[in-house]
Design a protein around this motif. Structure first.
Motif, PDB file in Angstrom:
ATOM      1  N   GLU A 466       0.817  -1.215   0.000  1.00  0.00           N
ATOM      2  CA  GLU A 466       0.000   0.000   0.000  1.00  0.00           C
ATOM      3  C   GLU A 466       0.850   1.265   0.000  1.00  0.00           C
ATOM      4  OE1 GLU A 466      -4.039  -0.464   2.142  1.00  0.00           O
ATOM      5  OE2 GLU A 466      -2.636  -1.757   3.186  1.00  0.00           O
ATOM      6  N   LYS A 512      -2.404 -15.455   0.197  1.00  0.00           N
ATOM      7  CA  LYS A 512      -3.477 -16.261   0.753  1.00  0.00           C
ATOM      8  C   LYS A 512      -4.594 -16.577  -0.239  1.00  0.00           C
ATOM      9  CE  LYS A 512      -5.982 -17.285   4.807  1.00  0.00           C
ATOM     10  NZ  LYS A 512      -7.121 -16.862   5.540  1.00  0.00           N
ATOM     11  N   ASN A 513      -5.065 -15.588  -0.956  1.00  0.00           N
ATOM     12  CA  ASN A 513      -6.233 -15.852  -1.782  1.00  0.00           C
ATOM     13  C   ASN A 513      -5.937 -16.049  -3.252  1.00  0.00           C
ATOM     14  OD1 ASN A 513      -8.442 -15.948  -0.032  1.00  0.00           O
ATOM     15  ND2 ASN A 513      -8.136 -13.778   0.372  1.00  0.00           N
ATOM     16  N   ARG A 514      -4.825 -15.501  -3.701  1.00  0.00           N
ATOM     17  CA  ARG A 514      -4.604 -15.513  -5.142  1.00  0.00           C
ATOM     18  C   ARG A 514      -3.686 -16.621  -5.613  1.00  0.00           C
ATOM     19  NH1 ARG A 514      -4.386 -10.438  -3.351  1.00  0.00           N
ATOM     20  NH2 ARG A 514      -2.163 -10.666  -3.147  1.00  0.00           N
TER      21      ARG A 514
ATOM     22  N   ALA B  12     -11.091  -9.395   0.708  1.00  0.00           N
ATOM     23  CA  ALA B  12      -9.836  -9.106   0.010  1.00  0.00           C
ATOM     24  C   ALA B  12     -10.022  -9.138  -1.502  1.00  0.00           C
ATOM     25  CB  ALA B  12      -8.776 -10.116   0.422  1.00  0.00           C
ATOM     26  N   LYS B  36      -9.107  -4.739   3.405  1.00  0.00           N
ATOM     27  CA  LYS B  36      -8.232  -4.994   4.559  1.00  0.00           C
ATOM     28  C   LYS B  36      -9.028  -5.046   5.853  1.00  0.00           C
ATOM     29  CE  LYS B  36      -4.306  -4.470   2.341  1.00  0.00           C
ATOM     30  NZ  LYS B  36      -3.278  -5.466   2.236  1.00  0.00           N
ATOM     31  N   VAL B  58      -9.898 -12.673   4.544  1.00  0.00           N
ATOM     32  CA  VAL B  58      -9.345 -11.361   4.233  1.00  0.00           C
ATOM     33  C   VAL B  58      -7.900 -11.260   4.701  1.00  0.00           C
ATOM     34  CG1 VAL B  58     -10.108 -10.168   6.334  1.00  0.00           C
ATOM     35  CG2 VAL B  58      -9.897  -8.897   4.195  1.00  0.00           C
ATOM     36  N   GLU B  59      -7.568 -11.992   5.733  1.00  0.00           N
ATOM     37  CA  GLU B  59      -6.195 -11.974   6.234  1.00  0.00           C
ATOM     38  C   GLU B  59      -5.742 -13.365   6.663  1.00  0.00           C
ATOM     39  OE1 GLU B  59      -5.280  -8.714   9.169  1.00  0.00           O
ATOM     40  OE2 GLU B  59      -5.677  -7.719   7.261  1.00  0.00           O
TER      41      GLU B  59
END
Lengths: 568, 119
Positions: A466, A512-514, B12, B36, B58-59
């Motif tokens: 970020e 984690k998600n991608r 996310a 986030k 999300v985390e």
């Protein structure tokens, strides 16, 4: 099946099963037995089947072929031979005796005493006693004792050697049977193992000295077998009756004597099976020996117990090892499925979202919502095709599709492709191409894929922080090292030191998600297919730098002529 | 003051946020969205949304730890909390409405509307 087992060298642990009648052994990729050893010639040696065994011939190799330490031109291999080429040492194991099925049908365990079997136990020796074969025995003349002890020691040594080089139980048992036959005058023998599931005794190896005895059934008295397994003691039996022994008119002289040794295979934890050998002594031999019919002695029994113990340890070892490998394999499959299903679930979620919007837009006659939904569906469609391509690249043994192309334009394509995504995530994507880069031979599609994965990671890493940041890709041509470098440097969070060693392991993703956990392993695979590599440097907190290095292969002269034929 | 109910989306995945926002706004709700957990909590404390949708993925932290401050906020504000997550790792949060992924949007949106009606 005959085999060569590599016991030293870069292929250590590999077992080559010898199937074909003629096999080539060498460093060349096309060799049947491809050895990864720089001291081995491209076409080093040839193996040719002769009867049941193989003959090894050296093919004028620069460093020679050695069997049991001696340089050879040609040599007929026997089980246990050690073949050395370059720095690679291999153990040859010949074909198994009666290797193919039907063993069970030729061995009986007789519950009731056989009508013609007068066997009784002459000696029995406990495990403890069996391991005392090298104890000094005062009642024997020194020299004969020493000679025997030496020979026993040698048998034990060779047994230990045999059991330490294989992970195939049947091969191991065959080898042990072979050693027993070399050392003792047995006519027939078999090894039985308890089945791991139903605790039933299954014959695993059978061997006969005479070809003509092949068809014979080996009958083992159940009484003796039970005695051996329950008491955990080895036995020596003979069907010669004590009182008949010196009477030439008695039945032994007519029928001969059958002697047998049966020992338990006592492992670390359990009795895993039993070894049985027997021998027949013809009436003539009995007479020649002056009534001394014993071929098997107590010494034989003791040594057999020791061999049984050694073999049992190896069987247990092998079983535990396979169980462990199996468990590890299952764990790896579990990890793979978990990562993949997670990724696929997210794609499915995306498609459901996109479809929902399309449906909503159609119901409401709102084209902008349809377009939004369609965009999401399309993105997820791409994710599936990326995933499938990565999976294919990773799973297949493939050759790179080599052609003459321009590295700089491949890199530029990737940058162009990722520009939109980078802008969306507020990441600056820069390209610094080396203007001196010549056209080279490589797999442009492969390098495209390899680079795309690393650039995607870089953009994600910067977006994650970020903070405003950048991903810079530069190419370098290093003619003095005949090398091309493609460097991808990002200003992301960097890679924690404890992630470094898992970086290229498949299905391990830190995103984690991608992440599919396939990106970097696929990139690495493509680079190594080119004979290149990927280097990583990272300072946690400051970013990471991935460097592709691949050999700069100049296009062949002739190809330019084909592309540009002389005018006229 | 806007009388439309407000929903905070913490997920996310940008696509999921986009779909939920579009669908909820179309149903006459206001939405806030973030990718986030930290900024999600800040938004919740500042805007007191009528309902929070929290994606537990999300985390990378554990679900219970992640959901706890949101659950507390939802108790304070008396606003329902909808948790999206995998069945295997269902967290022990009685106050949260749990929906297993991959979910269908129809039932999820209907459930959100029901929960908002009872507030």
């Amino acid at each position: 099946m005959p085999s060569l087992f590599v016991i030293r060298g870069s292929d250590q642990g590999t077992r080559y099963e010898l199937e074909e009648a003629i096999l080539r052994l060498g460093r060349d990729k096309s060799s049947t037995i491809h050895i990864h050893d720089t001291e081995v010639s491209r076409n080093h040696a040839e193996l040719r089947r002769t009867h049941r065994d193989y003959t090894v011939s050296d093919l004028n190799s620069s460093n020679g072929t050695f069997v049991n330490g001696k340089r050879i031109e040609q040599h007929v291999l026997v089980s246990g031979d050690q073949v050395q080429v370059g720095a690679t040492l291999m153990l040859y194991t010949g074909p198994a005796d009666d290797s193919s099925g039907g063993i069970g049908s030729s061995i009986d365990v007789a519950a009731a005493p056989l009508s013609d079997d007068q066997s009784r136990i002459i000696h029995s020796v406990t495990q403890q006693e069996g391991s005392r074969i090298f104890d000094s025995q005062v009642d024997l003349p020194q020299n004969s004792f020493l000679a025997r002890a030496r020979s026993n020691l040698q048998v034990m040594y060779r047994t230990a050697l045999a059991v330490s080089h294989t992970l195939d139980i049947d091969q191991l048992l065959n080898r042990i049977m072979e050693l027993i036959f070399e050392w003792v005058e047995a006519d027939r023998g078999c090894i039985m193992l308890f089945d791991a599931n139903n605790r039933k005794l299954e014959p695993r190896v059978r061997r006969t000295r005479q070809e003509s005895d092949r068809g014979d059934r080996i009958s083992i008295s159940k009484t003796i077998l039970d005695f051996v397994l329950e008491r955990n003691e080895g036995v020596l039996t003979s069907d010669a009756r004590q009182d008949d022994r010196f009477n030439p008119g008695a039945s032994i002289v007519k029928l001969g004597v059958r002697e047998a040794i049966c020992v338990p295979m006592q492992g670390r934890y359990h009795v895993v099976g039993a070894i049985y050998i027997d021998t027949s002594i013809s009436p003539q031999e009995v007479l020649e020996r002056g009534g001394q019919s014993c071929k098997f002695t107590e010494d034989h029994l003791k040594l057999m117990i020791a061999i049984g113990h050694q073999a049992a340890l190896a069987v247990e070892d092998t079983r535990y090892y396979s169980a462990m490998v199996q468990a590890e394999r299952l764990a790896a499959i579990g990890q793979t499925i978990a990562t993949l299903s997670h990724h696929i679930k997210n794609i499915l979620q995306g498609i459901r979202g996109g479809s929902y919007l399309i449906e909503m837009g159609l119901t409401e006659h709102d084209e902008s919502i349809v377009a939004k939904g369609w965009n999401i569906v399309e993105k997820n469609q791409n994710k599936i095709s990326e995933l499938v391509l990565d999976m294919l690249t990773f799973s297949k043994e493939r050759e790179p599709d080599l052609m003459t192309a321009d590295i700089n334009s491949v890199v530029a394509e990737v940058v162009e492709l990722m520009q939109a995504r980078a802008a969306e995530l507020n990441v600056e994507l820069r390209l610094v191409p080396d203007a001196t880069m010549p056209k080279l031979v490589f797999d442009p599609e492969g390098i495209h894929r390899a680079l795309l994965n690393v650039v995607t990671n870089g953009i994600d890493a910067v977006a994650e922080t970020e903070r405003p940041g950048s991903v810079e890709i530069c190419t370098r041509y290093l003619p003095e090292r005949s090398l091309v470098q493609i460097e991808v440097r990002d200003t992301g969070a960097g890679i924690p030191a404890d992630h470094m060693d898992k970086l290229f392991s498949p299905f391990v993703s830190t995103k984690k998600n991608r992440g599919t956990g396939l990106g970097l392993p696929v990139s690495q695979k493509i680079l190594s297919e080119h004979g290149g590599q990927i280097g990583v440097q990272s300072t946690p907190g400051e970013g990471a730098c991935f460097t592709f290095e691949l050999p700069a292969v100049a296009p062949p002269q002739s190809s330019t002529q084909i592309i540009e034929p002389p005018a006229g | 003051m806007d009388s439309r109910p407000s929903v905070l989306i913490v997920d996310a995945c940008e696509e999921n946020r986009e779909v939920l926002r579009t669908a909820l706004e179309h149903r006459g709700m206001r939405t806030l969205a973030t990718g986030k957990a930290k900024s999600g909590l800040e938004l919740a404390r500042e805007h007191h949304p009528d309902l929070i949708v929290l994606d537990l993925e999300v985390e990378a932290t554990n679900d219970a730890e992640l959901a706890a401050p949101f659950a507390e906020q939802s108790r304070t504000d008396r606003s329902p909390l909808v948790l999206l997550g995998t069945v295997r790792r269902r967290p022990p949060h009685p106050e949260g409405e749990f929906i297993a992924k991959p979910y269908h949007y129809g039932p999820l949106l209907r459930r959100i509307e029901e929960l908002l009606d009872t507030v």
